[in-house]
Design a protein around this motif. Structure first.
Motif: not given
Length: 350
Positions: A197-205, A245-261
């Motif tokens: 997620x992006x910063x909560x102070x940015x409403x679109x995020x 998020x990913x460097x753990x024993x059971x990482x997620x298989x799908x990640x949604x990023x709040x921006x393409x950057x």
């Protein structure tokens, strides 16, 4: 021995009077032609004579002098959060093209995502007496808008909105986009999901995070919810969050990023960790930046419609600036649909 300069080494610059004499019109008519973006009517034949005279004389009008005569400078300010972001090129280009088509010069400022620097840039633009400002960097407070309003400067928000509608605003539907991105991962079969997620102070995020939470409300297991990492909307921010998020024993298989950057940083993190996209991890971004379309990246994303958002924001600003009857009308919100763009970075889990 003193050398005399030729008499014509510094020829006199042509003036409005020279243009008027050459075109056979008054100085006032030339002035109206130069300020045509402000709605002055003029016969096509007169306009052509003035245009030809300006070209023949190589006359260069002074924007500042024109501004002093009518309390305006034919400039529009644009404030963005971080010009280094992959998101801004299309948006800035569309605003610049729309402004220049109307006879305005664009003045660009990048705040580096710093609210204090954002205010400094806005103050500088106000001192330069810009005619209007497009704000893309604004956070969850309206102080900066109030500052401009007190100085009689019109404002429009582009691709960023506030909790309250305090100025004309053009955005993509971030809540619906967050839901669509997450739903796509679920429809592919993913259940171990995460969000950067992006910063909560940015409403679109904040809206994109809310979309993720609504679409995964039934997947929390013990009620603690799915993992969410908050990061700066930069490649480095996305990369660091993806490592967590990913460097753990059971990482997620799908990640949604709040921006393409940030998603580009996520792709780098996967390479760091020896994870293959989409075989090991599926990634979905938000913005549809140009680099995401490149072969080898193929980023599935939500289209922020940056070009049309920029065009519409500039159109609304010009309407406020040029039509006195519209200057004080209630602000309007234009919400553009969020469309999923499917590429190769997301696939069913193994």
């Amino acid at each position: 021995m003193q050398t005399m300069e030729p008499e014509n080494s510094h020829p006199r610059r042509p003036t409005i009077k020279d243009v008027a004499d050459r075109a056979g019109v008054t100085k006032a008519t030339v002035s109206k032609y130069l300020n045509r973006a402000h709605g002055y009517a003029m016969a096509a034949s007169t306009r052509e004579r003035i245009r030809a005279a300006i070209q023949e004389l190589d006359f260069q009008p002074s924007p500042l002098a024109r501004g002093l005569s009518r309390s305006a400078t034919s400039t529009i300010g644009l404030v963005v959060a971080d010009i280094r972001s992959q998101f801004y090129p299309d948006l800035v280009a569309s605003i610049q093209a729309a402004a220049e088509a109307a006879g305005y010069t664009l003045v660009l400022g990048s705040s580096g995502d710093d609210p204090d620097r954002e205010l400094d840039i806005i103050r500088s633009m106000a001192h330069r007496r810009v005619d209007g400002v497009v704000l893309v960097a604004v956070r969850s407070e309206s102080d900066h808008i109030d500052y401009l309003r007190r100085r009689g400067i019109q404002i429009v928000l582009a691709s960023r909105d506030l909790p309250e509608l305090v100025a004309d605003t053009v955005v993509v539907d971030s809540l619906a986009g967050g839901r669509a991105a997450t739903r796509h991962l679920r429809e592919l079969g993913h259940r171990r999901l995460a969000h950067v997620a992006g910063e909560a102070t940015v409403k679109p995020f904040a809206d994109r995070r809310r979309g993720f939470e609504l679409e995964t409300a039934d997947l929390g297991g013990d009620g603690s919810g799915l993992p969410v990492e908050v990061a700066a909307s930069t490649i480095d921010g996305g990369r660091a969050a993806a490592h967590r998020l990913l460097d753990v024993a059971e990482p997620p298989t799908g990640v949604f990023f709040a921006s393409d950057t940030m998603a580009l940083g996520g792709l780098m993190a996967c390479a760091d960790l020896g994870l293959r996209v989409p075989d090991d991890v599926s990634i979905v971004g938000f913005d549809n930046v140009a680099v995401g379309q490149l072969p080898g990246i193929g980023l599935t994303t939500i289209d922020s419609d940056a070009v049309r958002v920029g065009e519409q924001a500039t159109e609304l600003l010009l309407k406020r600036m040029l039509a006195p009857a519209d200057a004080d009308a209630d602000p309007i919100l234009v919400t553009r649909p969020a469309e999923l763009v499917v590429r190769t970075s997301a696939a069913p889990p193994r």
